[in-house]
Design a protein around this motif. Structure first.
Motif, short mmCIF file in Angstrom:
data_model
loop_
_atom_site.label_atom_id
_atom_site.label_comp_id
_atom_site.label_asym_id
_atom_site.label_seq_id
_atom_site.Cartn_x
_atom_site.Cartn_y
_atom_site.Cartn_z
N ARG A 64 0.83 -1.21 0.00
CA ARG A 64 0.00 0.00 0.00
C ARG A 64 0.86 1.25 0.00
N LEU A 65 0.22 2.38 -0.20
CA LEU A 65 0.93 3.66 -0.27
C LEU A 65 0.94 4.33 1.11
N TYR A 66 1.88 5.24 1.29
CA TYR A 66 1.87 6.05 2.50
C TYR A 66 0.64 6.96 2.47
N THR A 67 -0.03 7.09 3.58
CA THR A 67 -1.11 8.06 3.69
C THR A 67 -0.48 9.45 3.75
N PRO A 68 -1.26 10.50 3.54
CA PRO A 68 -0.69 11.85 3.64
C PRO A 68 -0.04 12.11 5.00
#
Length: 262
Positions: free
Chosen positions: A49-53
């Motif tokens: 998954r991607l880093y959240t803001p």
């Protein structure tokens, strides 16, 4: 004989240029050739998954404060490292890291698997007064992070910059960056559900610094630390290490005898 050959080459301009090109070509081939097999050497991690803001903001603070100078984020394949830190690091785990923070020095312990090892409050206490939880620590205090409000109006720009170097943030993720940062640090807010929708149910929602009324740099840094090693389950599935993939919602108290922070 070698000395005479070297003198002869130096006196022949064309021969010397050819020798330089040949030497540079060998070095170039050694550097470039492995890139043609990168698809075969980088592991597959469909759940990455991607880093959240908020996590991305914490990563920026981690770099700003120079944490990478004392902590590495790469567990090597050596037995003692795997036994101490957990499954060895995989290349795919750094797929969306720009820049990569593997590091080269361990004044403090490696942090590649720190996510979920300690509670949010432990991290806050450690960053506020390191020696209160690790008496032998030589890490400086970062207590001001709990007083510094986190700037959120530029988070969309940070996501857009990451997207330009290949991180697959969607238009929706960019548009909701500011609200997602607020929602992740306030599970009771109206924005929390959107974070899970965009970044997955495994995303940790928490008042990371213990205070929901204000979003601080402490929130962001703790959120980042808590996601390290939790971006994908691949290291736990492709290794013989006995650890289980850490539960993102586990806030159990740390083991005092365990490997502590710097």
């Amino acid at each position: 004989m070698a000395e005479l050959f070297h003198r002869k080459i130096e006196r022949t301009a064309i021969g010397f240029v050819i020798a330089i090109i040949a030497a540079a070509s060998v070095g170039g081939i050694v550097e470039i050739a492995p890139l043609f097999t990168i698809d075969e050497t980088v592991e597959d991690a469909p759940d990455l998954r991607l880093y959240t803001p908020l996590e991305l903001a914490g990563r920026n603070i981690y770099m700003r404060e120079g944490c990478y100078a004392c902590h590495s984020q790469m567990v090597r394949t050596l037995r003692d490292e795997v036994e101490r830190y957990g499954p060895y690091s995989l290349a795919v785990e750094s797929r969306y890291d720009h820049p990569m923070l593997w590091g080269s020095k361990r004044t403090g312990p490696d942090l590649a698997r720190i996510g979920g090892k300690y509670s949010d409050l432990w991290h806050v206490a450690h960053l506020t007064d390191p020696r209160s939880v690790v008496p032998q620590s030589n890490m400086p205090s970062y207590r001001w992070l709990a007083r510094n409000g986190l700037r959120t109006d530029d988070l969309a720009l940070h996501l857009e910059a990451q997207r330009r170097v290949g991180v697959p943030y969607t238009d929706e993720m960019v548009a909701y960056a500011q609200l997602d940062a607020i929602g992740q640090a306030d599970p009771d807010s109206a924005y929390a559900a959107g974070v899970l929708e965009r970044y997955g149910d495994a995303t940790q929602l928490s008042a990371f610094d213990g205070v929901e009324s204000q979003l601080t740099e402490m929130d962001a840094l703790v959120a980042y630390l808590q996601v390290l090693g939790r971006m994908t389950s691949a290291p736990y599935e492709q290794t013989a290490a006995p650890e289980e993939f850490p539960d993102p919602n586990d806030q159990s108290e740390p083991d005092p005898a365990g490997d502590s922070g710097g």
